[in-house]
Write an enzyme that holds these catalytic residues in place. Structure first.
Site, mmCIF file in Angstrom:
data_model
loop_
_atom_site.group_PDB
_atom_site.id
_atom_site.type_symbol
_atom_site.label_atom_id
_atom_site.label_comp_id
_atom_site.label_asym_id
_atom_site.label_seq_id
_atom_site.Cartn_x
_atom_site.Cartn_y
_atom_site.Cartn_z
ATOM 1 N N HIS A 19 -6.406 -0.541 6.990
ATOM 2 C CA HIS A 19 -6.252 -1.303 8.241
ATOM 3 C C HIS A 19 -7.551 -1.351 9.061
ATOM 4 O O HIS A 19 -7.999 -2.422 9.478
ATOM 5 C CB HIS A 19 -5.138 -0.702 9.105
ATOM 6 C CG HIS A 19 -3.826 -0.564 8.386
ATOM 7 N ND1 HIS A 19 -3.378 -1.483 7.479
ATOM 8 C CD2 HIS A 19 -2.865 0.390 8.447
ATOM 9 C CE1 HIS A 19 -2.196 -1.105 7.012
ATOM 10 N NE2 HIS A 19 -1.864 0.036 7.580
ATOM 11 N N LYS A 76 0.838 -1.186 0.000
ATOM 12 C CA LYS A 76 0.000 0.000 0.000
ATOM 13 C C LYS A 76 0.882 1.247 0.000
ATOM 14 O O LYS A 76 2.022 1.127 0.409
ATOM 15 C CB LYS A 76 -0.960 -0.020 1.184
ATOM 16 C CG LYS A 76 -0.381 0.477 2.516
ATOM 17 C CD LYS A 76 -1.424 0.464 3.571
ATOM 18 C CE LYS A 76 -1.830 1.837 4.020
ATOM 19 N NZ LYS A 76 -0.834 2.560 4.785
HETATM 20 C C1 BG6 Z 1 1.177 2.051 7.894
HETATM 21 C C2 BG6 Z 1 0.937 3.538 7.831
HETATM 22 O O1 BG6 Z 1 0.396 1.385 6.935
HETATM 23 O O2 BG6 Z 1 0.839 1.577 9.186
HETATM 24 C C3 BG6 Z 1 1.713 4.267 8.913
HETATM 25 O O3 BG6 Z 1 1.323 4.026 6.557
HETATM 26 C C4 BG6 Z 1 1.408 3.665 10.268
HETATM 27 O O4 BG6 Z 1 1.415 5.653 8.905
HETATM 28 C C5 BG6 Z 1 1.592 2.162 10.243
HETATM 29 O O5 BG6 Z 1 2.275 4.245 11.227
HETATM 30 C C6 BG6 Z 1 1.124 1.524 11.535
HETATM 31 O O6 BG6 Z 1 1.515 0.185 11.546
HETATM 32 P P1 BG6 Z 1 1.782 -0.556 12.912
HETATM 33 O O7 BG6 Z 1 2.045 -1.956 12.511
HETATM 34 O O8 BG6 Z 1 2.965 0.128 13.543
HETATM 35 O O9 BG6 Z 1 0.547 -0.377 13.725
#
Ligand code: BG6
Length: 481
Positions: free
Chosen positions: A234, A142
């Site tokens: 997400h 992504k």
């Molecule tokens: C990514 C985003 O997809 O996910 C980021 O682009 C974000 O901005 C990150 O910080 C969060 O991932 P995790 O695994 O640290 O919760």
């Protein structure tokens, strides 16, 4: 099984920050098929040994527990190769094909860890070079597009060269053990299923809070914002797993068909409902973990006066028989008080209270990070005083402790699955497009609304309007209870 994994964007952040540590862990755990090569591709000239030295250096910047010893790195590095490519040049793909054909590995995986504007070019070139046989898979990171039309365009070009089963779209949340546990909780246990519906559930809250700000990604983030960066992918993926019907079996498409149905059942936004049910915010200076934190507008590479949102809270509904009328609240933001991702399932209170204190309802808290666990909140009689007054108690399950030794990180899981051709944890193009279709009215409404995001102090839980949003229904965010 032998494999060749080609990393486009081989010197970029994603490669050395996430992919190499994950590949190293997979190798260290003995999970990476032994007969494999990893080929990093980038623009500049380097030898294999120079590339290995570059990666070794970069390992100093990753979490100490994930760093190789010198001896481990020397052995792992044998898998690593490097190739210079100009991605616009067809003859460079022909050269790549020759390199791959000489060995003829069973599986070839092309991981596009590049800037997304190169995806269509790379996929088209791979197709023209004949690098799209049935032994090939292409993995796309992504962001896949910035709206529905751009996502459709990427999918159109990808589909011209690859079948749907060959195109693996990553949402790294699906690779997290905690998220796989969510599917296990719902479909591996009979306990909750009879309760998992509107008759028993009052509301569901999905929160992905981050303590960090935008760091060095100010320019990328400013073009993206929290809705595109976290909600479209997400948070919606979490919602689909929480709300989906039991699939007919564990096959990738059986699961993805059910997730798609949830996305199609989400209540569509209108300009009026965006104004009422969506709150956007942007952090100002504040304190996070006792340390002063800059405001978004002071961060490096953020344009002056930017109106990009770093926080979103919204209310939606899944319009089907199981969920009619149950509000789903989604919330995500940067520079909130803490890094905390969880899903709270709030059950309805008992229909008739015979104990004092029993108006407090049960809830199930599914903790995704930093801990991975489950809390079931119940009411109990203490037996020490007045037994007519109930006391809240909770059952706690800590999956990190229970399964400590065997846990596999998100990228490790997804890389291994891409090599093995297991598609369950990848997002299908129709799911991804449907998610864009649902967020688009929000993007449109914001574009036409000069008010801009509401300010919130770094270290807080976002703008007060987010609390008002949920209070309107007579509920509160979990931390406000
Ligand atoms: C990514 C985003 O997809 O996910 C980021 O682009 C974000 O901005 C990150 O910080 C969060 O991932 P995790 O695994 O640290 O919760």
């Amino acid at each position: 099984m032998s494999f060749d994994l080609v990393l486009f964007g081989g010197t970029g952040d994603l490669t050395w920050r996430k992919l190499m540590p994950a590949l190293f862990q997979a190798w260290r755990h003995g999970k990476l098929p032994a007969d494999g090569r990893i080929l990093a591709v980038a623009r500049d000239e380097r030898s294999d040994d120079q590339y290995r030295a570059f990666i070794k250096d970069k390992f100093c910047e990753v979490d100490a527990s994930k760093r190789p010893t010198d001896d481990e790195f020397a052995r792992f590095a044998q898998l690593l190769h490097y190739r210079r490519m100009d991605l616009a040049q067809p003859e460079h793909y022909a050269g790549l094909k020759q390199w791959l054909d000489e060995r003829g590995a069973d599986v070839k995986v092309f991981f596009l860890a590049t800037s997304p504007h190169l995806f269509t070019q790379i996929c088209a070139q791979l197709g023209s070079a004949g690098l799209n046989g049935s032994d090939v898979r292409v993995v796309l990171e992504k962001p896949l597009g910035h709206d529905l039309a751009s996502a459709q365009e990427i999918n159109r070009v990808v589909r011209a060269s690859f079948t749907e089963a060959q195109a693996l779209r990553i949402d790294h949340y699906l690779g997290k053990p905690a998220v796989q546990n969510l599917t296990a909780l719902r479909f591996g246990n009979a306990l909750f299923e009879p309760l998992w519906r509107r008759e028993s559930i009052a509301n569901i809250q999905i929160t992905i809070a981050e303590g960090l700000g935008v760091g060095t990604r100010g320019d990328f983030y400013d073009r993206t914002g929290a809705l595109r960066d976290m909600v479209q992918n997400h948070a919606l993926q979490l919602l689909t797993i929480i709300a989906m019907e039991p699939p007919a079996n564990g096959d990738a498409d059986a699961i993805r068909d059910e997730k798609l149905k949830v996305l199609k059942s989400l209540k569509p936004f209108t300009a009026e409902s965006v104004a009422r049910d969506v709150v956007r915010g942007q952090y100002r200076a504040g304190n996070v973990d006792g340390k002063p934190a800059l405001g978004y507008l002071e961060e490096a590479k953020v344009p002056e006066g930017s109106a990009t949102e770093t926080f979103v809270a919204l209310r939606t509904e899944v319009q089907n028989w199981r969920w009619a009328g149950v509000p789903f609240y989604l919330r995500t933001g940067k520079r909130l008080g803490t890094r905390d991702a969880q899903i709270v399932v709030n059950f309805r209170p008992v229909p008739h209270a015979i104990f004092a204190g029993s108006a407090r309802a049960n809830k199930l808290v599914i903790k995704l990070q930093p801990e991975d666990g489950l809390e079931l909140h119940l009411l109990a009689a203490k037996g020490t005083g007045n037994n007519d007054v109930l006391t809240p108690v909770q059952l706690d399950l800590d999956f990190d402790k229970a399964f400590a030794a065997d846990r596999v990180g998100a990228y490790e899981r997804l890389l291994l699955d891409s090599i093995a051709g297991r598609l369950n944890l990848f997002v299908r193009s129709d799911e991804q497009e449907e998610a864009w279709r649902w967020v688009e009215p929000v993007l449109d409404a914001w574009r036409n609304d000069a008010t801009g995001p509401r300010p919130y102090a770094a270290g807080s839980w976002g703008p007060a309007a987010a609390s008002a949003l949920i209070a309107r229904d007579g509920f509160a965010w979990d931390e406000e209870l």
